[in-house]
Design an enzyme around this catalytic site. Structure first.
Site, PDB file in Angstrom:
ATOM      1  N   ARG A  49     -32.345  24.056 -13.690  1.00 22.00           N
ATOM      2  CA  ARG A  49     -31.528  23.044 -12.990  1.00 22.00           C
ATOM      3  C   ARG A  49     -30.255  22.798 -13.784  1.00 22.00           C
ATOM      4  NH1 ARG A  49     -35.508  19.820  -9.971  1.00 22.00           N
ATOM      5  NH2 ARG A  49     -37.523  20.471 -10.734  1.00 22.00           N
TER       6      ARG A  49
ATOM      7  N   HIS B   2       5.382  -2.203   6.864  1.00 23.91           N
ATOM      8  CA  HIS B   2       5.061  -3.533   7.380  1.00 23.91           C
ATOM      9  C   HIS B   2       3.603  -3.614   7.830  1.00 23.91           C
ATOM     10  CE1 HIS B   2       4.977  -6.645  10.561  1.00 23.91           C
ATOM     11  NE2 HIS B   2       5.740  -7.290   9.694  1.00 23.91           N
TER      12      HIS B   2
ATOM     13  N   CYS C  36       3.703  -8.488  -8.022  1.00 26.60           N
ATOM     14  CA  CYS C  36       3.266  -8.954  -6.700  1.00 26.60           C
ATOM     15  C   CYS C  36       3.437  -7.855  -5.655  1.00 26.60           C
ATOM     16  CB  CYS C  36       4.001 -10.214  -6.290  1.00 26.60           C
ATOM     17  SG  CYS C  36       5.780  -9.986  -6.153  1.00 26.60           S
TER      18      CYS C  36
HETATM   19  C1  PEP Z   1       7.956  -5.840  -3.193  1.00 21.53           C
HETATM   20  O1  PEP Z   1       9.052  -5.392  -2.864  1.00 21.53           O
HETATM   21  O2  PEP Z   1       7.235  -5.319  -4.045  1.00 21.53           O
HETATM   22  C2  PEP Z   1       7.426  -7.067  -2.565  1.00 21.53           C
HETATM   23  C3  PEP Z   1       6.297  -7.586  -2.971  1.00 21.53           C
HETATM   24  O3  PEP Z   1       8.129  -7.600  -1.543  1.00 21.53           O
HETATM   25  P1  PEP Z   1       8.158  -7.043  -0.044  1.00 21.53           P
HETATM   26  O4  PEP Z   1       7.017  -6.112   0.102  1.00 21.53           O
HETATM   27  O5  PEP Z   1       8.053  -8.237   0.819  1.00 21.53           O
HETATM   28  O6  PEP Z   1       9.494  -6.402   0.020  1.00 21.53           O
END
Ligand code: PEP
Ligand code: MG
Length: 849
Positions: A80, A428, A804
């Protein structure tokens, strides 16, 4: 094959003290040694190291007599694979090595003709196909029906291989070892294991074990057993047993007796061999305790006696993995820290969303990017308005668009899932889908989207029309026809327990990107430590606000603009008050208005007519003004702080709404310290100007209300120049938050909305190792981040640094951010648990080091 034999120090009989280790002999060999140490009835086993197997693949034979010296003469053997990580795969096991015509005759005496012939036949076929690489068709038409078929099989072998079937055990063993060693070095095997995270030079060990045939005159058979259910992780003895006493079919696997769900065709193992069953349960419990994992035992029973051939970690769903880890802690077997390390952060998203059942048939009609995990079924609709009507009728629907825009938000809320032709991981649809926890597949460019005709046409020409039912699987990017069976999301006590253990280890913060009260509530439920990004523009797409917003955009004079903004002020104030209240004093970072204004204007004739009516202007006037506001390159145009400088009344209104909401929410609940963030900054002067105005608004609100409050002002760093000049910018800010979506777009000069069209080609051809909107490009964008953090901290040591952009929810990107000294990451609410666990694992790994 060379005849030089390599030294035998890599040929190790597995004993309790033998030098066998996972990094040199693989996980299976090590596990078998652990079973031997537990004094379990494991047949004699010899481990071959990675080194020797590599030599075999290169053509140098091992010392075959040395291997054979550990086994009693006449023993049949099996081999194996034993790779370092069982997930990396390996060649299939080869059983019954040593079967030949003489051995067959002997076994006919002891086991009977039928069993002995069946063994020999199966070995000839396995050897022919996997070792001699003959065409599997060679044995077509040869049924397993005794001596006749054996002669036919041997003849077929000889004809095809142009030599008689090898009778010598040493030759058989050498050939099997060579074919398994070479299979591991093959290109396909190599690519497959590398895709599962194996290093380029991952080694293969092999274990050679004495066969325990599970054949004899008493109760005999073979099977597997485990103590938990693989899907739920709940304690339940489960397995499969093929009893020889159930006849020949049982040997072939057709008449398995199940341990618990009794097979109506036969008795259970407990009834057939109560003592063996009891022993197996004791062995399994011992393995669980001492190997500190839920194991599946592979065993045989010979004349009522149990032999343990192997132990592997039980196959487990994400849900089971979590429950198993928590149960092992509760039983005092592993520590909470080990449990945290044992659950794959990404697997959590399986628990947080509905998924297509693993067993459900999948009729795949298209593929795109897996932009937001989870699966949902619904009738196809082609516009946001239809999605809303569908939801009002109580009909689940899938919103199909070329790409979505802010105008589609309400339709997205109403839909069960979203499918777009265009777009990438930060388009988006993707961003909003993840925010809402809405399954979403974007960039399904190989399907044809005929929106006017209300049809989508698949690559193979199938047509799906409005109202047809499809399923969007945002976990793997597939679009399926119809409504396959689903598995519901499950967040039980084990989830909460594990997350609490993770939080105890975590050393950087986790916030959520949340735009609406519903998002904020989800973020709060998942124990986000605040909101790291509230994109305020989404608030203006509500029906009652859009018209006022448009009036504001069309206003010629400052007073008219102010008048429109005065109408929006109470609405914004109410939005923020609600967010602050839900977050109960946790920080909330509000980004000032970011998108180009023309995103709020209608694009079709009907919309233009409605707007003309609302504003009491001729349609031609409205059309001209709308056209005049169009930009060639809107993402680099009049947006973000550029609006704040040129149309400052918008930011004034937002700042006032934030501060008034701060006072209102603090009056009734925990004190609020809002964070105000300026988007798309590229120079320090922009920050100075906006900051002066925001300070002035704060002073005015304090004076009017007679209430004091503090706030923090920050900059969203999302242009390369802002990174390079972070030292100057930092002097005017309490915090910097990296918007890596725009920063990636601008660093590569790569449109986040259009890159989906060629991204898969780029990744397939190795131009990009991964979609940089999905996995942070640590070399390029990462270098800018490192420079920015270093310069910002030099100028302002206490400045708070965070991310972010969408990368904030990706475990690999989080590793980069933590190493670069970020204070927190912020991601979509549904990715918060993933991020919490990922950070805890990074912190624990550092501690272990
Ligand atoms: C970015 O540009 O990383 C962000 C968090 O803002 P948005 O996605 O709204 O442009
Ligand atoms: Mg941005």
């Amino acid at each position: 094959m060379q005849n030089i034999q390599i030294e035998d120090r890599h040929i190790t009989l597995i004993t309790p003290s033998a030098p066998v280790a996972t990094p040199t002999h693989g996980g299976r060999a090590k596990c078998l040694q652990r079973l031997v140490r537990l004094d379990l009835p494991v047949p004699c086993t010899v481990a071959l190291s990675f080194d020797i197997v590599l030599q075999i693949a290169r053509g140098t034979l091992p010392d075959i007599p040395a291997i054979l010296s550990h086994f009693d003469p006449g023993t049949l053997l099996c081999i194996r694979p034993s790779s370092e990580d069982p997930d990396w795969g390996g060649p299939g096991a080869v059983l019954n090595i040593g079967m030949n015509t003489a051995r067959h005759a002997e076994l006919c005496e002891t086991l009977g003709n039928e069993a002995a012939t069946s063994l020999y036949l199966r070995f000839i076929q396995a050897y022919a196909i996997h070792v001699a690489r003959l065409d599997p068709d060679t044995f077509d038409g040869i049924a397993d029906n005794g001596a006749l078929s054996l002669t036919e099989a041997l003849d077929a072998y000889e004809e095809e291989a142009e030599e008689p079937f090898p009778q010598d055990l040493g030759r058989q063993l050498a050939d099997v070892l060579t074919s398994m060693a070479r299979a591991w070095e093959g290109t396909t095997a190599r690519l497959l294991r590398q895709a599962k995270g194996a290093p380029v030079d991952a080694g293969l060990g092999l274990v050679v074990q004495a066969m325990k045939l599970g054949l004899g005159t008493g109760e005999c058979g073979s099977g597997v057993l485990q103590l938990v259910d693989s899907d739920t992780g709940l304690p339940q003895i489960t397995g499969r047993y093929l009893s020889q006493s159930q006849g020949r079919d049982a040997l072939e696997g057709d008449a398995a007796s199940l341990f618990l769900e009794r097979d109506p065709r036969g008795p259970s193992l407990e009834e057939l061999a109560p003592e063996a069953f009891r022993d197996l349960k004791i062995h399994a419990a011992l393995m669980r305790r001492r190997l500190r994992a839920e194991m599946q035992i592979e065993f045989t029973i010979e004349n009522g006696h149990v032999h343990i051939l192997d132990g592997v970690r039980v196959r487990r769903s994400a849900r089971a993995a979590l429950r198993i880890a928590v149960c092992l802690v509760e039983d005092g077997i592993i520590t909470p820290q080990e449990a945290v390390m044992r659950v794959e952060p990404r697997a959590l998203s399986e628990l947080l969303h509905r998924q297509v059942s693993e067993d459900a048939p999948r009729d795949v009609i298209g593929r795109g990017m897996p932009a937001s995990p989870g699966a949902a079924t619904g009738k196809i609709v082609f516009s946001a308005a239809e999605a809303q009507s569908s939801a009002a009728r109580g009909d689940a629907c899938v919103l199909v668009r070329r790409e979505t825009s802010p105008e589609d938000i309400r339709g997205m809320h109403a839909a069960s899932a979203v499918l777009t032709e265009r777009g990438g991981m930060t388009s988006h649809a993707a961003v909003i889908g993840r925010g809402l926890g809405l399954p979403c597949v974007v960039g399904a460019a190989r399907m044809k989207f005929h929106l006017r005709r209300k049809q989508i046409v698949t690559e193979d020409g199938r047509v799906f029309r409005e109202g047809d039912v499809i399923t969007v699987d945002g976990t793997n990017g597939e679009v399926l026809s119809g409504a396959p069976e689903m598995v519901e999301a499950t967040l039980d006590d084990s989830f909460q327990t594990l997350m609490a253990w993770a939080d105890a280890e975590r050393d950087i913060g986790i916030r959520a990107n949340a735009d609406t009260p519903a998002d904020a509530q989800t973020a709060h439920n998942f124990a986000a430590e605040g909101i790291g990004l509230c994109r305020t523009e989404h608030m203006f797409f509500e029906a009652d606000r859009l018209t006022v917003m448009r009036e504001m955009i069309f206003a010629d004079a400052t007073e008219d603009r102010r008048a429109a903004l005065d109408q929006l002020l109470p609405m914004q104030r109410a939005d923020f008050t609600e967010l602050f209240t839900i977050m109960q004093g946790k920080p909330v970072c509000i980004r000032l208005f970011d998108p180009p204004l023309h995103e709020f204007l209608p694009t079709d004739r009907a919309g233009l007519r409605d707007l003309a009516e609302a504003l009491a202007l001729p349609v031609s006037d409205v059309t001209r003004r709308v056209e005049a506001m169009g930009e060639y390159n809107p993402m680099l145009g009049m947006r973000g702080v550029r609006l704040g400088i040129t149309v400052p009344e918008i930011y004034d209104m937002q700042a006032r709404a934030i501060f008034e909401a701060t006072i209102d929410a603090s009056r009734n609940g925990d004190p609020v310290v809002p964070e105000v963030m300026i988007p798309l900054v590229s120079t320090q002067r922009e920050v100075e100007i906006v900051r002066a105005r925001v300070d002035a608004v704060a002073a005015a609100v304090r004076a009017e209300r007679g209430v004091n409050f503090t706030y923090r002002l920050g900059v969203m760093v999302e242009t390369p120049r802002a990174c390079l000049r972070a030292d100057e910018i930092a002097q005017h800010a309490h915090f910097l938050s990296f918007g890596t979506n725009d920063l990636t777009q601008m660093t590569y000069g790569l449109s986040r909305d259009d890159a989906g069209r060629f991204m898969s080609d780029y990744v397939q051809q190795g131009v990009f190792p991964e979609d940089p909107f999905h996995l942070l490009d640590v070399d390029g964008v990462g270098e800018l981040l490192r420079i920015a953090v270093e310069r910002a901290r030099r100028a302002s040591p206490d400045i708070t640094v965070s991310i972010c952009g969408e990368h904030g929810g990706n475990p690999e990107s989080i590793r980069f951010c933590r190493n670069a000294g970020f204070d927190y990451v912020s991601c979509s609410p549904f990715r918060v648990p993933v991020a919490r666990l990922a950070v805890a694992q990074l912190a624990l790994r550092d501690k272990m080091r």
